[in-house]
Design a protein around this motif. Sequence first.
Motif, PDB file in Angstrom:
ATOM      1  N   MET A   2     117.868  -8.915 111.730  1.00 58.53           N
ATOM      2  CA  MET A   2     119.127  -8.341 111.108  1.00 58.53           C
ATOM      3  C   MET A   2     120.143 -10.028 110.648  1.00 58.53           C
ATOM      4  SD  MET A   2     120.616  -5.224 110.137  1.00 58.53           S
ATOM      5  CE  MET A   2     120.390  -4.456 111.204  1.00 58.53           C
ATOM      6  N   ASN A   3     120.307  -9.865 110.035  1.00 63.79           N
ATOM      7  CA  ASN A   3     121.127 -11.461 109.121  1.00 63.79           C
ATOM      8  C   ASN A   3     121.893 -10.272 109.191  1.00 63.79           C
ATOM      9  OD1 ASN A   3     119.526 -12.631 108.551  1.00 63.79           O
ATOM     10  ND2 ASN A   3     118.387 -12.117 106.839  1.00 63.79           N
ATOM     11  N   VAL A   4     123.656 -11.123 109.872  1.00 63.90           N
ATOM     12  CA  VAL A   4     125.184 -10.615 110.039  1.00 63.90           C
ATOM     13  C   VAL A   4     125.759 -11.592 109.681  1.00 63.90           C
ATOM     14  CG1 VAL A   4     126.388 -10.139 111.858  1.00 63.90           C
ATOM     15  CG2 VAL A   4     124.118  -9.899 111.697  1.00 63.90           C
ATOM     16  N   LEU A   5     126.751 -11.171 108.653  1.00 66.25           N
ATOM     17  CA  LEU A   5     127.638 -12.008 108.121  1.00 66.25           C
ATOM     18  C   LEU A   5     128.833 -11.962 109.007  1.00 66.25           C
ATOM     19  CD1 LEU A   5     129.121 -13.580 105.987  1.00 66.25           C
ATOM     20  CD2 LEU A   5     129.376 -11.428 104.363  1.00 66.25           C
ATOM     21  N   ARG A   6     129.265 -12.215 109.503  1.00 63.92           N
ATOM     22  CA  ARG A   6     130.474 -12.189 111.057  1.00 63.92           C
ATOM     23  C   ARG A   6     131.793 -12.553 110.206  1.00 63.92           C
ATOM     24  NH1 ARG A   6     128.846 -10.299 114.417  1.00 63.92           N
ATOM     25  NH2 ARG A   6     126.724 -10.780 115.690  1.00 63.92           N
ATOM     26  N   ASP A  76     133.596 -10.629 114.222  1.00 62.84           N
ATOM     27  CA  ASP A  76     133.453  -8.957 114.090  1.00 62.84           C
ATOM     28  C   ASP A  76     132.271  -9.665 112.878  1.00 62.84           C
ATOM     29  OD1 ASP A  76     134.496  -7.490 115.678  1.00 62.84           O
ATOM     30  OD2 ASP A  76     135.173  -6.483 114.284  1.00 62.84           O
ATOM     31  N   ALA A  77     131.434  -8.621 113.131  1.00 65.94           N
ATOM     32  CA  ALA A  77     130.685  -8.628 111.883  1.00 65.94           C
ATOM     33  C   ALA A  77     131.069  -7.710 110.563  1.00 65.94           C
ATOM     34  CB  ALA A  77     129.389  -7.951 112.469  1.00 65.94           C
ATOM     35  N   ILE A  78     131.086  -8.159 109.526  1.00 65.69           N
ATOM     36  CA  ILE A  78     131.262  -7.464 108.561  1.00 65.69           C
ATOM     37  C   ILE A  78     130.767  -6.616 108.070  1.00 65.69           C
ATOM     38  CG2 ILE A  78     132.562  -8.157 106.235  1.00 65.69           C
ATOM     39  CD1 ILE A  78     133.876 -10.317 107.398  1.00 65.69           C
ATOM     40  N   LEU A  79     129.216  -7.544 107.594  1.00 64.65           N
ATOM     41  CA  LEU A  79     128.329  -6.590 107.149  1.00 64.65           C
ATOM     42  C   LEU A  79     126.903  -6.526 108.233  1.00 64.65           C
ATOM     43  CD1 LEU A  79     127.468  -5.055 104.350  1.00 64.65           C
ATOM     44  CD2 LEU A  79     127.666  -7.506 102.775  1.00 64.65           C
TER      45      LEU A  79
END
Length: 163
Positions: A2-6, A76-79
């Motif tokens: 999973m790629n996570v935008l933090r 926090d992960a936004i997306l």
Amino acid sequence: MMNVLRNRHAASSRCRGVGRSHSLRVCRAVQTADPLQVVLGWAGSNKIATDKLAVANDLATDVPVFVAAKDLPAGDAILQVPDSAWITADTAHKSSIGKYVGSLEPWLQVALLLLAEKGQPGSSWSQYISSLPSQPNSPLFWSDQELQLLEGTQLLESVLGYK
């Protein structure tokens, strides 16, 4: 995977900082009437949670952008976007054009995949692709006068390498 935008900075639902480099920006010039809603629809159909996103106008440009829907602590992960929802060279290899593009540069594989998918009715990427700008805002398309603004940067050397 999973790629996570933090969120690297605390984000506010009051849109402070929208338009600055740390803001979450997705679309600017686009072809559809409500491109961010199209992206949200595409994300929903791909089971991507968007409950931490909201649409607001950029304070500097008045262009709609994605922002944090509520105050979030830094980190926090936004997306969270699953690998299956990313368009990459690997995606191109696994597609119907894979056998034709395998020897090309990765960026060109992705560009050709976007073109191929745009022309396929019912493509799983059609909603996302319809939200993309009709003309990318990239230094590759800038005039010589605009490129002078990059004088002395590594980016200028890279751009000139493609022209």
